[in-house]
Design a protein around this motif. Structure first.
Motif, short mmCIF file in Angstrom:
data_model
loop_
_atom_site.label_atom_id
_atom_site.label_comp_id
_atom_site.label_asym_id
_atom_site.label_seq_id
_atom_site.Cartn_x
_atom_site.Cartn_y
_atom_site.Cartn_z
N MET A 1 26.73 60.51 16.79
CA MET A 1 27.05 61.46 18.00
C MET A 1 28.51 61.25 18.32
SD MET A 1 24.79 60.95 21.20
CE MET A 1 25.46 59.53 21.93
N THR A 3 31.39 63.00 21.51
CA THR A 3 31.29 63.91 22.47
C THR A 3 32.67 64.61 22.40
OG1 THR A 3 29.87 62.46 23.88
CG2 THR A 3 31.27 64.26 25.08
N LYS A 7 30.75 68.52 25.48
CA LYS A 7 29.66 68.52 24.71
C LYS A 7 29.41 67.48 23.75
CE LYS A 7 30.25 73.88 24.30
NZ LYS A 7 31.43 74.08 25.56
N THR A 8 28.24 67.10 23.67
CA THR A 8 27.72 66.17 22.62
C THR A 8 27.10 66.50 21.52
OG1 THR A 8 27.53 64.35 24.52
CG2 THR A 8 26.22 63.93 22.38
N VAL A 9 27.66 66.20 20.19
CA VAL A 9 26.97 66.68 18.96
C VAL A 9 26.48 65.59 18.35
CG1 VAL A 9 27.66 67.49 16.79
CG2 VAL A 9 28.54 68.64 18.66
N PHE A 11 25.02 64.18 14.77
CA PHE A 11 24.86 64.43 13.43
C PHE A 11 23.75 63.96 12.85
CE2 PHE A 11 29.55 64.17 15.24
CZ PHE A 11 29.91 65.58 14.80
N LYS A 15 27.16 69.35 10.35
CA LYS A 15 27.23 70.39 11.22
C LYS A 15 28.34 71.36 10.71
CE LYS A 15 24.66 68.89 14.37
NZ LYS A 15 23.37 69.38 14.38
N THR A 52 29.06 75.27 14.17
CA THR A 52 29.09 74.32 15.72
C THR A 52 30.57 74.21 15.94
OG1 THR A 52 27.23 73.06 15.09
CG2 THR A 52 28.71 72.07 16.58
N THR A 90 31.44 77.55 22.23
CA THR A 90 31.67 76.81 20.99
C THR A 90 32.53 75.80 21.07
OG1 THR A 90 31.89 77.03 18.48
CG2 THR A 90 33.41 78.27 19.97
#
Length: 280
Positions: A1, A3, A7-9, A11, A15, A52, A90
């Motif tokens: 993870m 940020t 926005k937090t992504v 994994f 992505k 992403t 995005t």
């Protein structure tokens, strides 16, 4: 993870980072998207296909490329960043090595710095560190032997993977000593940047070793000569090879696939995500 600003992504599967070169001379898509309308249409297409991240570059780093001026790079990327952040939800990545471009791009909405020169240029480390601390903007550190002008002039290693790992270890120490949080660093082994064909495939075969740092690792092989030279395929004929190497990297733990062909990479990601959900 990780940020990126707010926005937090997560994994849980790789992505997709869509490449948007707003240059006249990039090796694959130079001149295709350096007009604003074309750049926006391509961005919309990549997001709809599953991207992403949108990685915007205003200076080619292909082998033999020569640098562009600061003013020229800013003129290329800033209007595009403005237009994208106004229209799309995005994560915009700025592909640059110049501290001034990093700062202006961040001021206009970029949320990730992607630096092939690993914050080695004047002021880059200080600027990226300040952006990380004040705006939670991570940086991707890439390994390159030499410079874009010279990197393919007979690159040599005792052990390419071991040397890239040592480079990562040193860069992580350098960045965390200069204000970065550990989880604000992303790694890129730099396929094609000062590597022979065999070096590139050794990196791919041992890609899982780069995940030892528990940081996102980016795989950027899209349409590169490591595919074209091995398969004897032109730039427009490398999609099958791209899908293959992206799948190998994904199975080995890649967190981000940096690609021109977003839809196909998104398909790879969906299959990897499904595999990760299966308990056996």
């Amino acid at each position: 993870m990780m940020t990126f600003r707010d926005k937090t992504v997560v994994f849980n599967a790789p992505k997709v980072m869509g490449i948007l070169n707003v240059t006249p001379d990039s090796f694959s898509d130079g001149g295709q998207f350096n007009k604003l309308d074309d750049a926006l249409k391509q961005t919309e297409k990549m997001i709809a296909s599953g991207a992403t991240f949108i990685d915007i570059g205003g200076e080619s780093t292909r082998p033999g490329a020569t640098p562009v001026t600061l003013e020229e790079e800013l003129d290329r990327v800033i209007p595009v960043i403005d237009a994208i952040t106004e229209r799309f939800d995005t994560i915009v990545s700025i592909d640059t090595s110049k501290s001034e471009v990093m700062l202006e791009a961040a001021n206009h909405g970029a949320s990730l710095i992607n630096d092939v020169r690993a914050l080695s240029q004047p002021g880059a480390l200080e600027t990226a560190s300040r952006l990380a601390q004040e705006h939670n903007i991570p940086t991707c550190i890439m390994h390159m032997q030499g410079t874009p002008e010279t990197m393919q002039d007979l690159p040599r290693y005792n052990s390419v993977v071991d040397e890239v790992i040592e480079f990562f270890r040193a860069q992580i120490e350098r960045l965390t000593a200069n204000g970065f949080e550990y989880k604000q660093i992303m790694l890129d082994p730099g396929f094609g940047f000062g590597k022979t064909l065999d070096h590139n495939y050794e990196i791919l075969k041992r890609f899982d070793e780069f995940t030892q740092f528990d940081l996102p690792v980016l795989a950027g092989m899209s349409r590169k000569s490591m595919i074209g030279n091995l398969l004897n395929k032109g730039i427009t004929e490398r999609l099958a090879g791209d899908i293959c190497v992206n799948t190998v990297a994904s199975l080995a733990g890649a967190s981000i696939l940096r690609v021109h062909d977003v839809g196909e990479a998104a398909d790879v990601s969906k299959i990897i995500e499904k595999l990760n959900q299966i308990n056996v």
